[in-house]
Design a protein around this motif. Structure first.
Motif, PDB file in Angstrom:
ATOM      1  N   GLU A  21       8.300 -21.131  28.712  1.00  0.00           N
ATOM      2  CA  GLU A  21       7.913 -22.427  29.234  1.00  0.00           C
ATOM      3  C   GLU A  21       9.011 -23.414  28.885  1.00  0.00           C
ATOM      4  OE1 GLU A  21       4.389 -23.394  27.236  1.00  0.00           O
ATOM      5  OE2 GLU A  21       5.333 -23.585  25.278  1.00  0.00           O
ATOM      6  N   TRP A  22       9.170 -24.414  29.712  1.00  0.00           N
ATOM      7  CA  TRP A  22      10.160 -25.452  29.441  1.00  0.00           C
ATOM      8  C   TRP A  22       9.458 -26.597  28.745  1.00  0.00           C
ATOM      9  CZ3 TRP A  22      15.311 -24.948  30.003  1.00  0.00           C
ATOM     10  CH2 TRP A  22      15.750 -23.832  30.726  1.00  0.00           C
ATOM     11  N   ARG A  23      10.009 -27.030  27.639  1.00  0.00           N
ATOM     12  CA  ARG A  23       9.421 -28.158  26.938  1.00  0.00           C
ATOM     13  C   ARG A  23      10.365 -29.337  26.990  1.00  0.00           C
ATOM     14  NH1 ARG A  23       6.629 -26.877  21.179  1.00  0.00           N
ATOM     15  NH2 ARG A  23       5.626 -24.911  21.705  1.00  0.00           N
ATOM     16  N   SER A  24       9.810 -30.509  27.202  1.00  0.00           N
ATOM     17  CA  SER A  24      10.646 -31.704  27.187  1.00  0.00           C
ATOM     18  C   SER A  24      10.886 -32.106  25.733  1.00  0.00           C
ATOM     19  CB  SER A  24       9.935 -32.836  27.909  1.00  0.00           C
ATOM     20  OG  SER A  24      10.545 -34.054  27.525  1.00  0.00           O
ATOM     21  N   ILE A  25      12.126 -32.476  25.446  1.00  0.00           N
ATOM     22  CA  ILE A  25      12.394 -32.965  24.099  1.00  0.00           C
ATOM     23  C   ILE A  25      12.924 -34.395  24.148  1.00  0.00           C
ATOM     24  CG2 ILE A  25      12.717 -30.723  23.007  1.00  0.00           C
ATOM     25  CD1 ILE A  25      15.731 -31.112  23.363  1.00  0.00           C
ATOM     26  N   GLY A  26      12.656 -35.073  25.228  1.00  0.00           N
ATOM     27  CA  GLY A  26      13.002 -36.490  25.279  1.00  0.00           C
ATOM     28  C   GLY A  26      14.284 -36.772  26.037  1.00  0.00           C
ATOM     29  N   PRO A  27      14.703 -38.024  26.036  1.00  0.00           N
ATOM     30  CA  PRO A  27      15.850 -38.431  26.847  1.00  0.00           C
ATOM     31  C   PRO A  27      17.175 -37.970  26.241  1.00  0.00           C
ATOM     32  CG  PRO A  27      15.079 -40.279  25.554  1.00  0.00           C
ATOM     33  CD  PRO A  27      14.118 -39.162  25.290  1.00  0.00           C
ATOM     34  N   LEU A  28      18.151 -37.745  27.125  1.00  0.00           N
ATOM     35  CA  LEU A  28      19.493 -37.351  26.707  1.00  0.00           C
ATOM     36  C   LEU A  28      20.068 -38.385  25.732  1.00  0.00           C
ATOM     37  CD1 LEU A  28      21.975 -35.522  27.102  1.00  0.00           C
ATOM     38  CD2 LEU A  28      22.631 -36.964  29.019  1.00  0.00           C
ATOM     39  N   SER A  29      19.751 -39.645  25.953  1.00  0.00           N
ATOM     40  CA  SER A  29      20.346 -40.718  25.146  1.00  0.00           C
ATOM     41  C   SER A  29      19.924 -40.643  23.676  1.00  0.00           C
ATOM     42  CB  SER A  29      19.952 -42.076  25.725  1.00  0.00           C
ATOM     43  OG  SER A  29      18.533 -42.160  25.746  1.00  0.00           O
ATOM     44  N   ALA A  30      18.891 -39.845  23.381  1.00  0.00           N
ATOM     45  CA  ALA A  30      18.453 -39.741  21.988  1.00  0.00           C
ATOM     46  C   ALA A  30      19.397 -38.875  21.161  1.00  0.00           C
ATOM     47  CB  ALA A  30      17.040 -39.164  21.917  1.00  0.00           C
ATOM     48  N   ILE A  31      20.283 -38.149  21.855  1.00  0.00           N
ATOM     49  CA  ILE A  31      21.200 -37.266  21.119  1.00  0.00           C
ATOM     50  C   ILE A  31      22.594 -37.895  21.163  1.00  0.00           C
ATOM     51  CG2 ILE A  31      22.094 -34.907  20.915  1.00  0.00           C
ATOM     52  CD1 ILE A  31      19.737 -34.203  22.926  1.00  0.00           C
ATOM     53  N   PRO A  32      23.217 -38.137  20.023  1.00  0.00           N
ATOM     54  CA  PRO A  32      24.535 -38.783  20.057  1.00  0.00           C
ATOM     55  C   PRO A  32      25.595 -37.855  20.645  1.00  0.00           C
ATOM     56  CG  PRO A  32      23.943 -38.173  17.799  1.00  0.00           C
ATOM     57  CD  PRO A  32      22.759 -37.855  18.652  1.00  0.00           C
ATOM     58  N   GLN A  33      26.553 -38.453  21.363  1.00  0.00           N
ATOM     59  CA  GLN A  33      27.668 -37.642  21.854  1.00  0.00           C
ATOM     60  C   GLN A  33      28.447 -37.085  20.675  1.00  0.00           C
ATOM     61  OE1 GLN A  33      29.981 -40.051  24.546  1.00  0.00           O
ATOM     62  NE2 GLN A  33      29.131 -38.965  26.290  1.00  0.00           N
ATOM     63  N   ARG A  34      28.971 -35.875  20.813  1.00  0.00           N
ATOM     64  CA  ARG A  34      29.634 -35.162  19.720  1.00  0.00           C
ATOM     65  C   ARG A  34      28.718 -35.137  18.497  1.00  0.00           C
ATOM     66  NH1 ARG A  34      35.291 -37.835  18.815  1.00  0.00           N
ATOM     67  NH2 ARG A  34      33.857 -39.559  18.529  1.00  0.00           N
ATOM     68  N   GLY A  35      27.426 -34.957  18.755  1.00  0.00           N
ATOM     69  CA  GLY A  35      26.480 -34.949  17.654  1.00  0.00           C
ATOM     70  C   GLY A  35      25.321 -34.016  17.962  1.00  0.00           C
ATOM     71  N   ALA A  36      24.308 -34.078  17.114  1.00  0.00           N
ATOM     72  CA  ALA A  36      23.194 -33.160  17.260  1.00  0.00           C
ATOM     73  C   ALA A  36      21.921 -33.785  16.725  1.00  0.00           C
ATOM     74  CB  ALA A  36      23.485 -31.869  16.508  1.00  0.00           C
ATOM     75  N   ARG A  37      20.799 -33.217  17.132  1.00  0.00           N
ATOM     76  CA  ARG A  37      19.497 -33.558  16.531  1.00  0.00           C
ATOM     77  C   ARG A  37      18.791 -32.262  16.219  1.00  0.00           C
ATOM     78  NH1 ARG A  37      17.341 -38.795  18.064  1.00  0.00           N
ATOM     79  NH2 ARG A  37      15.647 -38.307  16.634  1.00  0.00           N
ATOM     80  N   ARG A  38      17.949 -32.312  15.194  1.00  0.00           N
ATOM     81  CA  ARG A  38      17.113 -31.150  14.919  1.00  0.00           C
ATOM     82  C   ARG A  38      15.748 -31.408  15.544  1.00  0.00           C
ATOM     83  NH1 ARG A  38      15.836 -28.338   9.069  1.00  0.00           N
ATOM     84  NH2 ARG A  38      17.788 -27.234   9.320  1.00  0.00           N
ATOM     85  N   LEU A  39      15.100 -30.348  16.029  1.00  0.00           N
ATOM     86  CA  LEU A  39      13.799 -30.522  16.656  1.00  0.00           C
ATOM     87  C   LEU A  39      12.676 -30.476  15.626  1.00  0.00           C
ATOM     88  CD1 LEU A  39      14.031 -28.439  19.935  1.00  0.00           C
ATOM     89  CD2 LEU A  39      14.748 -30.780  19.431  1.00  0.00           C
ATOM     90  N   GLY A  40      11.563 -31.062  15.994  1.00  0.00           N
ATOM     91  CA  GLY A  40      10.405 -31.103  15.110  1.00  0.00           C
ATOM     92  C   GLY A  40       9.607 -29.803  15.129  1.00  0.00           C
ATOM     93  N   PHE A  41      10.101 -28.803  15.837  1.00  0.00           N
ATOM     94  CA  PHE A  41       9.419 -27.503  15.833  1.00  0.00           C
ATOM     95  C   PHE A  41      10.500 -26.444  15.932  1.00  0.00           C
ATOM     96  CE2 PHE A  41      10.291 -26.562  20.221  1.00  0.00           C
ATOM     97  CZ  PHE A  41      10.519 -27.810  20.754  1.00  0.00           C
ATOM     98  N   GLY A  42      10.122 -25.196  15.725  1.00  0.00           N
ATOM     99  CA  GLY A  42      11.133 -24.142  15.749  1.00  0.00           C
ATOM    100  C   GLY A  42      10.613 -22.890  16.401  1.00  0.00           C
ATOM    101  N   ILE A  43      11.383 -21.812  16.234  1.00  0.00           N
ATOM    102  CA  ILE A  43      10.937 -20.524  16.756  1.00  0.00           C
ATOM    103  C   ILE A  43      10.788 -19.619  15.552  1.00  0.00           C
ATOM    104  CG2 ILE A  43      11.601 -18.512  18.097  1.00  0.00           C
ATOM    105  CD1 ILE A  43      13.219 -20.331  19.872  1.00  0.00           C
ATOM    106  N   ASP A  44       9.630 -19.002  15.408  1.00  0.00           N
ATOM    107  CA  ASP A  44       9.444 -18.088  14.287  1.00  0.00           C
ATOM    108  C   ASP A  44       9.808 -18.761  12.975  1.00  0.00           C
ATOM    109  OD1 ASP A  44       8.439 -15.885  15.340  1.00  0.00           O
ATOM    110  OD2 ASP A  44      10.287 -14.706  15.398  1.00  0.00           O
ATOM    111  N   THR A  45       9.396 -19.977  12.812  1.00  0.00           N
ATOM    112  CA  THR A  45       9.664 -20.805  11.626  1.00  0.00           C
ATOM    113  C   THR A  45      11.142 -21.157  11.451  1.00  0.00           C
ATOM    114  OG1 THR A  45      10.080 -19.164   9.922  1.00  0.00           O
ATOM    115  CG2 THR A  45       7.760 -19.641  10.416  1.00  0.00           C
ATOM    116  N   LYS A  46      11.964 -20.786  12.425  1.00  0.00           N
ATOM    117  CA  LYS A  46      13.369 -21.185  12.307  1.00  0.00           C
ATOM    118  C   LYS A  46      13.597 -22.490  13.056  1.00  0.00           C
ATOM    119  CE  LYS A  46      15.292 -16.532  11.941  1.00  0.00           C
ATOM    120  NZ  LYS A  46      15.826 -16.600  10.591  1.00  0.00           N
TER     121      LYS A  46
END
Ligand code: SRM
Ligand SMILES: Cc1cc2nc3c(=O)[nH]c(=O)nc-3n(C[C@H](O)[C@H](O)[C@H](O)COP(=O)(O)OP(=O)(O)OC[C@H]3O[C@@H](n4cnc5c(N)ncnc54)[C@H](O)[C@@H]3O)c2cc1C
Ligand code: SF4
Ligand code: FES
Lengths: 836, 122
Positions: B6-31
């Motif tokens: 399934e595709w999940r929305s994780i919000g707007p592109l602008s929430a992630i800085p260019q040349r940067g990253a964000r961690r998500l509030g959920f994971g896969i298999d606890t990762k």
């Protein structure tokens, strides 16, 4: 495979009439011979490609690399790319046919051909055998288990690195140069390492017992476990190696077993071809084997009964062999004394010639200082030096070697000899190493390549060399094991004059430009953004890399303090997040404690925060303040908010910036105190906090020369005395402890502040990013710093003023800013909605 | 009829800085999962664990399509999650796309992912 296919000649449209030279072994000695051969022709103004049609066979899949530096690759100080000597393009440009990953399996001396494993056949008119040596492997059970390897080539290092990633314990068998470097490298890679050695002391062929013991003591302190007098009986394990058992019943567990007990010349091919072999392939002084058209160089040869294991004599062989191949039949090889050193950071060992007196007629003079870990021994025979063993301070090694080689009569120097060159010459013993200016022209600087001071200076002058790399390329000095790099750099400095000329290695792989060049251009060409710098210097990657981006960000910030906008994405995580990342991904929080002084209120706030946020560890740091360890990233702003409430601000424990100002209690309480060191420390910290610097900066103020604040190993230290304040600079702890150099004695606190601001600004403006004050001062010389700060009073005041100007823009608490919402995205995770 | 992904929305592109990253509030298999945005707005999602010793890649410096792990400076190519030689190893990549400025990642449905565990969680 393409059996019996002849190689395409170099000029496909013309008949190739050049004689064919085939080289077996794409290693250090063989390729040096070819380089020397080509260079000879170049110097004589002929096209080096005209003389021979050269074909090189290498068993390894790689181009020619600096085998010596495998130790540095293992330890993580270099990558395999960085140790390549000649890339494929070089072979192409020289018209050399290079066959890699295809060992020669037979030489047919009568029909003048060699055959490789793939079936390729190459005809030769002349043949050069440079097959090196093979690691010696003891005849013990368990050798074929996975996890057992030797230490000779890139493939071995790759095996070790793979094991270091997936396994914990290593056993190295062999306490010689190779074994010790393997053990250290694996230790650096995070393994726990045991070393088994047959003999009672380490490196027994290069070191006498006392220095061998000092070496063992120092490595033991660094966490390597030694099993001396240990004869390995077998390697045990079922699926893979699990450890080794020694003959006396001891057993040493290990998932990786590295055999480094010695080498054996690789002579199988030569023997099968009917050439004369003994321990090695027998060669005469002209590097010819028993077949006059077949030459041999390197570790595979035996010359007058001697075999070889270090590169210095191999370079002599290469030069002679190249001369012979070019038709100069007068060139003859003779052996010279060799010197051994160990490439382990912070461990200095040097040995040359005899290790000890052979009989009563010989004289041994020993100097030993167990506290400082120093040991020096010189061996004399008939008024001449015949050997030297140095541990701890090896700066005089090349000088001793020179005395041995020149058979200098040292009778007059006898009593002072062991104290080293500076002392023996009657000069004041300097602590900054040998004075290159005082060395005679024939003093050997690079032992590996046999390059003298005179040759280096001549090359710098005649070719206008300005960089260390260029000196390396033209003279080979410091191009092998690299231990003499500092000496070569010092000569370059001395010869080219102003320090601005010396270009250290490039800032990173994205550009050829060096730090100084880039900094100069930022100012003179008014470059104000990373994009402008990258355009000006032809960056190969549009985005740069993790090495250049933080450096450029700092240089811009330093040059344009008021206007440049900091780029958080070009900062290491600690500086971006304003906390130190820990190995489990949590953070540590260290509030500032001005001069190491705190209050009950601050302590209470720290205690409350620790309880409220379940912070697992509260620790007093070595920097006189308190560390809260194990804070979750999401909690950082709230933790900071609570600390801010109590007046606590960021301690910048994460920054390439001012860390701490350590103080002692001083005159206010201490019966020996001469000045108020505590409040002076606080004044200094208030002036300097928040400053960004090339590397971290630590200060200390001691109230008297007893120096309880350890001011003499700080970037800048103040030692109070009755008459005022002694300022000392350029010290640090770390793996290579350096004691400060005295800078100046002043009478008032105001002068202390002015000198400190000026010193920090000079460092900020002129050091390379990630260079602490200690290596910076070693590079530019303390005299330069004194000239700029003491002799030039106007310059000093201007530096101080520029420091204060820059401070206006960075003295605001980054924690408070983040509590107020700056960079909020850092501390919150992205939410997710499931699509309906 | 239940789709595997399934595709999940994780919000707007602008929430992630260019040349940067964000961690998500959920994971896969606890990762945990990290989402990266490059200088040229390419997006990548990978399991936020360095193949070396599990360092949080989302905290690294992003250059081109690579990220340098903050702990010991391994360089990981985000397009395939593989470490740049001479280092070896890989972290799993997760499909990601942007539609009208909104970012979606593709989650395997049988792994709901609780977002617990992984580096940075105590
Ligand atoms: C926390 C602390 C140890 C402690 O529990 O006491 C510490 C912790 C670290 N030190 Fe240190 N050093 C600490 C005092 C020291 C001292 C003592 C001092 O400052 O008087 C020294 C010797 C003095 C010096 O700096 O010369 C010291 C010399 C080093 C070095 C070697 C520096 C060098 O130039 O060779 C490193 C390595 C480096 O920076 O590259 C280092 C690196 C580190 C790092 C940053 C390692 C890393 O890269 O993660 C550690 C960070 C831990 C963290 O996240 O908090 N630490 N470190 C001390 C913090 C002091 C503070 O309040 O800010
Ligand atoms: C880890 C390490 C650290 C060292 N440190 C130092 C040091 O600090 N100082 C120092 O002076 N020396 C040091 N040495 C020793 C130095 O590297 C050697 O003396 C030097 O490399 C020998 O050069 P060579 O050309 O004879 O052999 P090599 O460099 O080994 O070259 C021989 C080449 O021939 C190839 N070959 C063999 N058989 C065939 C075949 N049949 N067909 C085709 N190719 C073949 C091999 O694969 C190899 O590439 C070190 C060695 C190692 C392994
Ligand atoms: S705190 Fe300093 S000495 Fe201790 S493990 Fe970390 S770097 Fe080493
Ligand atoms: S955990 Fe990423 S490099 Fe070590």
């Amino acid at each position: 495979m393409d059996q019996l296919t002849p190689f395409t000649p170099f000029f496909p449209d013309q008949p190739d009439t050049r004689p064919r030279l085939v080289v077996i072994g794409n290693g250090m000695a063989g390729m040096r011979t070819i380089e020397d051969l080509l260079k000879r022709d170049e110097c004589e103004g002929r096209d080096p490609r005209d003389r021979y049609h050269i074909t090189v066979f290498g068993a390894e899949p790689h181009v020619n690399y600096n085998r010596i530096m495998l130790s540095a690759v293992l330890a993580g100080d270099k990558t395999t790319d960085e140790i390549i000597i000649n890339p494929r393009a070089w072979y192409e440009a020289q018209g050399i046919t290079l066959v890699t990953g295809d060992p020669v399996v037979a030489i047919d001396a009568a029909n003048r051909t060699v055959t490789a494993a793939s079936g390729r056949v190459a005809r030769f008119d002349r043949l050069l055998i440079a097959t090196g040596s093979k690691p010696l492997v003891p005849p013990i059970p368990g050798l074929t288990l996975p996890g057992v390897c030797t230490f000779r080539d890139i493939a071995d290092v790759e095996k070790m690195l793979a094991a270091a990633r997936s396994h914990r314990r290593a056993v190295v068998i062999g306490g010689g140069l190779l074994g010790l470097e393997a053990a250290w490298g694996l230790k650096q890679r995070g393994m726990s390492v045991a070393l088994v050695h047959l003999m009672p002391t380490l490196m027994e062929r290069q070191l006498d017992a006392p220095s061998g013991q000092l070496l063992q003591r120092d490595l033991d302190k660094r966490g390597i476990a030694f099993f001396t007098n240990g004869q390995t009986e077998l390697i045990f394990g079922t699926e893979r190696a699990e450890g080794v058992r020694l003959a006396d019943g001891r057993s040493v567990p290990g998932d990786l077993v590295v055999l480094a007990i010695g080498i054996r010349p690789n002579i199988d091919l030569a023997r099968a071809a009917g050439l004369e072999v003994n321990r090695g392939i027998v060669v005469t002084d002209d590097m010819r084997t028993s077949d006059p058209d077949i030459f041999a160089v390197g570790e595979c040869v035996e010359h007058r009964g001697q075999v070889f294991g270090l590169v210095a004599p191999l370079w002599d062989q290469a030069r002679v062999c190249a001369a012979q191949l070019a038709g100069d039949e007068t060139a003859m090889f003779e052996t010279r004394p060799v010197a051994t050193s160990l490439k382990i950071t912070g461990i200095d060992v040097y040995s040359t010639g005899a290790l000890m007196a052979a009989d009563d007629a010989d004289d041994e003079i020993t100097l030993r200082d167990d506290n400082r870990g120093l040991y020096k021994k010189v061996v004399l025979r008939d008024g001449r030096l015949v050997g030297a063993v140095l541990y701890g301070d090896v700066a005089d090694g090349p000088w001793y070697k020179q005395l041995i080689e020149n058979r200098t009569d040292v009778t007059a120097l006898r009593d002072r000899l062991v104290f080293g060159q500076a002392f023996a010459a009657g000069a004041v013993a300097g602590k900054t190493g040998p004075d290159v200016g005082a060395m005679p022209d024939n003093a050997q600087i690079c032992g590996c390549n046999g390059v003298s001071k005179g040759a280096i200076v001549a090359a710098i002058r005649s070719r206008n060399l300005t960089t260390l790399d260029a000196v390396r390329a033209h003279t080979k000095a410091s191009a092998s094991c690299g231990q003499c790099t500092n000496l070569v750099a010092a000569l370059l400095l001395q010869t080219t004059g102003p320090i601005g000329e010396v270009r250290a290695p490039g800032i990173c792989g994205c550009t050829a430009a060096g730090h100084d060049e880039i900094r100069a251009a930022i100012r003179t060409r008014s470059l104000r953004s990373m994009t402008e710098i990258q355009a000006a210097f032809g960056w190969t990657k549009p985005d740069g890399c993790h090495k250049c981006r933080p450096a450029l960000n700092y240089y811009l910030l330093c040059a344009w303090p008021g206007s440049y906008r900091d780029d958080p994405q070009s900062r290491y995580v600690n500086e971006r997040v304003h906390a130190n990342i820990q190995k489990d991904g949590t953070y540590s929080v260290v509030p500032r404690m001005w001069g190491g002084v705190t209050t009950p209120g601050e302590l209470r706030a720290i205690a409350d925060v620790a309880e409220k946020f379940n912070i697992p560890t509260v620790k007093v740091t070595g920097g006189q303040r308190i560390d809260l360890l194990g804070v979750r990233k999401e909690d950082l702003p709230a933790v900071w908010g609570d600390l801010n409430q109590a007046g606590l601000v960021s301690g910048h424990a994460y920054a390439k910036g001012l860390r701490t100002v350590k103080t002692c209690v001083g005159r206010e309480w201490c019966r020996f105190g001469t000045q108020d060191s505590t409040s002076l420390g606080i004044r200094l910290e208030k002036m300097c906090w928040g400053a960004w610097t090339p590397h971290k900066v630590k200060l200390a103020v001691s109230g008297c020369p007893r120096n309880c604040a350890e001011a003499t190993i700080k970037d800048l230290g103040v030692i109070c005395i009755d008459a005022g304040y002694d300022l000392v600079v350029g010290g640090n702890g770390g793996t290579e402890v350096r004691v400060t150099d005295p800078l100046v004695r002043v009478a008032t606190e105001a002068e202390v502040l002015e000198y400190t601001g000026a010193f920090l600004q000079l460092y900020r403006e002129e050091a390379h990013y990630l260079e602490r004050t200690a290596p910076w001062i070693v590079r530019v010389g303390i005299d330069t710093v004194r000239r700029r700060l003491i002799d030039d009073a106007a310059g000093r005041r201007a530096l101080h003023a520029r420091f204060l100007h820059a401070q206006q823009f960075c003295q605001s608490d980054p924690w408070a800013a983040r509590v107020a919402g700056e960079e909020a995205h850092e501390f919150v995770r992205l939410p997710a909605r499931v699509e309906a | 009829m239940t789709p595997k992904q399934e595709w999940r929305s994780i919000g707007p592109l602008s929430a992630i800085p260019q040349r940067g990253a964000r961690r998500l509030g959920f994971g896969i298999d606890t990762k945990p999962i990290a989402v990266f945005r490059t200088a040229t707005d390419q997006l990548f999602a990978v399991i936020d664990e360095c193949p070396h010793r599990g360092g949080p890649l989302s905290e690294g410096i992003v250059c081109g399509t690579t990220v340098t792990c903050p702990l010991h400076h391994w360089v990981i190519d985000l397009s395939d999650g593989v470490a740049v030689p001479p280092d070896e190893g890989a972290t799993m990549t997760i499909p990601i796309r942007v539609i009208d400025g909104e970012v979606f990642i593709e989650m395997p449905r049988h792994m709901p992912g609780t977002g617990q565990g992984g580096a940075g969680e105590r």
